[in-house]
Design a protein around this motif. Structure first.
Motif, short mmCIF file in Angstrom:
data_model
loop_
_atom_site.label_atom_id
_atom_site.label_comp_id
_atom_site.label_asym_id
_atom_site.label_seq_id
_atom_site.Cartn_x
_atom_site.Cartn_y
_atom_site.Cartn_z
N VAL A 241 -1.68 5.54 -17.69
CA VAL A 241 -1.77 5.97 -16.30
C VAL A 241 -0.45 5.73 -15.58
CG1 VAL A 241 -2.96 5.68 -14.10
CG2 VAL A 241 -4.22 5.45 -16.24
N ARG A 242 0.00 6.74 -14.87
CA ARG A 242 1.22 6.64 -14.08
C ARG A 242 0.89 7.01 -12.64
NH1 ARG A 242 5.05 9.88 -18.49
NH2 ARG A 242 4.71 8.39 -20.20
N LEU A 243 0.98 6.03 -11.74
CA LEU A 243 0.63 6.25 -10.34
C LEU A 243 1.87 6.60 -9.52
CD1 LEU A 243 -1.92 3.39 -9.52
CD2 LEU A 243 -2.38 5.76 -10.12
N PRO B 262 -6.35 -1.93 -7.07
CA PRO B 262 -7.19 -3.05 -7.50
C PRO B 262 -8.17 -2.71 -8.61
CG PRO B 262 -7.09 -2.95 -5.10
CD PRO B 262 -6.48 -1.68 -5.61
N LYS B 263 -8.42 -1.42 -8.84
CA LYS B 263 -9.40 -1.01 -9.83
C LYS B 263 -8.80 -0.45 -11.11
CE LYS B 263 -12.29 0.63 -5.99
NZ LYS B 263 -13.30 -0.42 -5.96
N ILE B 264 -7.52 -0.05 -11.07
CA ILE B 264 -6.98 0.77 -12.14
C ILE B 264 -6.92 0.04 -13.47
CG2 ILE B 264 -4.53 0.22 -11.80
CD1 ILE B 264 -6.09 3.70 -12.47
N TYR B 265 -6.86 -1.30 -13.44
CA TYR B 265 -6.81 -2.04 -14.71
C TYR B 265 -8.09 -1.83 -15.50
CZ TYR B 265 -10.08 -5.63 -13.13
OH TYR B 265 -11.21 -6.29 -12.72
N SER C 218 3.50 3.97 12.23
CA SER C 218 3.64 5.19 11.43
C SER C 218 2.86 5.14 10.13
CB SER C 218 5.13 5.45 11.13
OG SER C 218 5.65 4.40 10.33
N HIS C 219 2.26 3.99 9.84
CA HIS C 219 1.58 3.83 8.56
C HIS C 219 0.28 3.07 8.75
CE1 HIS C 219 0.92 2.97 4.31
NE2 HIS C 219 1.87 3.84 4.04
N SER C 220 -0.77 3.50 8.07
CA SER C 220 -2.10 2.89 8.22
C SER C 220 -2.09 1.40 7.88
CB SER C 220 -3.11 3.61 7.34
OG SER C 220 -3.22 4.97 7.69
N MET C 221 -1.35 1.03 6.85
CA MET C 221 -1.32 -0.37 6.44
C MET C 221 -0.70 -1.25 7.52
SD MET C 221 -2.93 -0.93 3.83
CE MET C 221 -2.42 -2.65 3.84
N PRO D 12 -0.04 6.44 -0.21
CA PRO D 12 0.28 5.02 -0.41
C PRO D 12 -0.83 4.07 0.02
CG PRO D 12 2.15 6.19 0.53
CD PRO D 12 1.01 7.15 0.53
N SER D 13 -1.44 4.31 1.17
CA SER D 13 -2.49 3.41 1.66
C SER D 13 -3.70 3.43 0.73
CB SER D 13 -2.92 3.80 3.08
OG SER D 13 -1.86 3.65 3.98
N PHE D 14 -4.09 4.61 0.28
CA PHE D 14 -5.24 4.71 -0.62
C PHE D 14 -4.93 4.02 -1.95
CE2 PHE D 14 -8.00 6.63 -3.76
CZ PHE D 14 -9.22 6.70 -3.10
N ALA D 15 -3.72 4.18 -2.41
CA ALA D 15 -3.33 3.54 -3.68
C ALA D 15 -3.42 2.03 -3.58
CB ALA D 15 -1.92 3.97 -4.07
N SER D 16 -2.79 1.46 -2.57
CA SER D 16 -2.72 0.00 -2.47
C SER D 16 -4.06 -0.63 -2.11
CB SER D 16 -1.66 -0.41 -1.44
OG SER D 16 -2.00 0.09 -0.15
N GLN D 17 -4.86 0.05 -1.28
CA GLN D 17 -6.10 -0.54 -0.81
C GLN D 17 -7.31 -0.27 -1.70
OE1 GLN D 17 -4.68 -2.72 1.34
NE2 GLN D 17 -6.39 -2.41 2.74
#
Length: 298
Positions: free
Chosen positions: A125-127, A111-114, A221-224, A102-107
């Motif tokens: 693409v399905r994340l 932001p780049k997938i578009y 419990s979460h990096s974010m 989750p953290s890698f996805a959001s951070q």
């Protein structure tokens, strides 16, 4: 009929050496020895009957002929790359499911997938934001981002990003009573912990910092959550520069010290061995690696 052309390996060695102005860096990029690169350059110079580099002490400089040749070859290599990407894209249609923490996805990825979707309109693409690092991919996932040492049985792994750990905090802490001029000043601040206090303890031991109480400060419990707390001025986080990149670029977080510790773990792109050569997976993997290279050149 085409006349005899120089060997492709020699051209690749020249292009890489000219771009880096270094045989050593070219060897690393091409996964060969420095001696092999030097040999390829000599064979190309012999083929062309032209000197391409000036070798002065440890410096490597292009000759006038070498500069002109590099300029022309660089454009040709770009054209080959673009033609290859177009061909791969023709066979890369349909959906691709990407699993990522989750953290890698959001951070990093979201932001780049578009950009990927704009380049490859035929790939849907399905994340999936899930914590997957146990070496198992179910049939619903085509490719995943794993965090680890790169060894997972029956999976094809490509190193994506190394992890560098360093303290981070809100810039507002710099204007409070206790400055952050050296690592010893951490003893005057609240530490924020990501899942375990041992992370701070190991980092401080690595840099031989004494007198800091690692048993104080909240555990998240979460990096974010850690990054959010740090950005709000609640303390100092110990985090990865990759995950914190948006906050650092926006100025919400700063890295007050130059000391960074490269983790034994990195981010990897993984897929099943049998799927490694599938067009859509190749396209996505190459695009991800291009994003990393672009960031490193910024």
């Amino acid at each position: 009929m085409l006349k005899r052309l120089p060997p492709l390996n020699a051209l690749k060695a020249f292009e890489s050496s000219a771009r880096h102005l270094s045989f050593t860096k070219a060897a690393e990029e091409l996964f060969v020895t420095q001696a092999a690169v030097s040999h390829q350059i000599k064979s190309l110079e012999s083929f062309l009957s032209t000197k391409l580099f000036h070798r002065k002490n440890r410096a490597l400089l292009l000759t006038e002929e070498g500069q002109a040749y590099f300029h022309d070859l660089r454009e040709i290599f770009v054209q080959i790359q673009e033609a290859t990407e177009r061909l791969l894209a023709m066979g890369a249609k349909g959906a691709i499911t990407v699993a990522t923490p989750p953290s890698f996805a959001s951070q990093w990825l979201v932001p780049k997938i578009y950009q990927f979707s704009q380049l490859y309109t035929d790939i849907d693409v399905r994340l999936k934001a899930v914590d997957l690092d146990d070496g198992f991919l179910d049939d619903s996932v085509d490719i995943a981002v794993y965090y680890g040492k790169g060894k997972w049985p029956d999976l094809h792994a490509t190193k994506l990003l190394p992890e560098y750990i360093t303290p981070m905090c809100s810039p507002m802490l710099l204007h409070m009573d206790n400055p952050l001029n050296s690592l010893d000043d951490l003893s005057h601040h609240r530490l924020l912990h990501d899942s375990a206090r041992s992370h701070w303890k190991n980092w401080l031991n690595k840099f031989n910092v004494k007198g800091v109480n690692v048993n104080q400060g909240p555990i998240f419990s979460h990096s974010m959550m850690v990054l959010q707390a740090a950005a709000m001025g609640q303390g100092i986080a110990l985090s990865d520069t990759v995950l914190a990149k948006p906050e650092i670029e926006s100025g919400r977080l700063i890295c007050p010290f130059p000391e960074k510790l490269e983790s034994k773990h990195s981010y990897y792109l993984v897929c099943r061995e049998a799927d490694a050569d599938k067009s859509k997976i190749q396209v996505f993997r190459d695009w991800m690696l291009d994003q990393v290279e672009d960031e490193s050149n910024e």
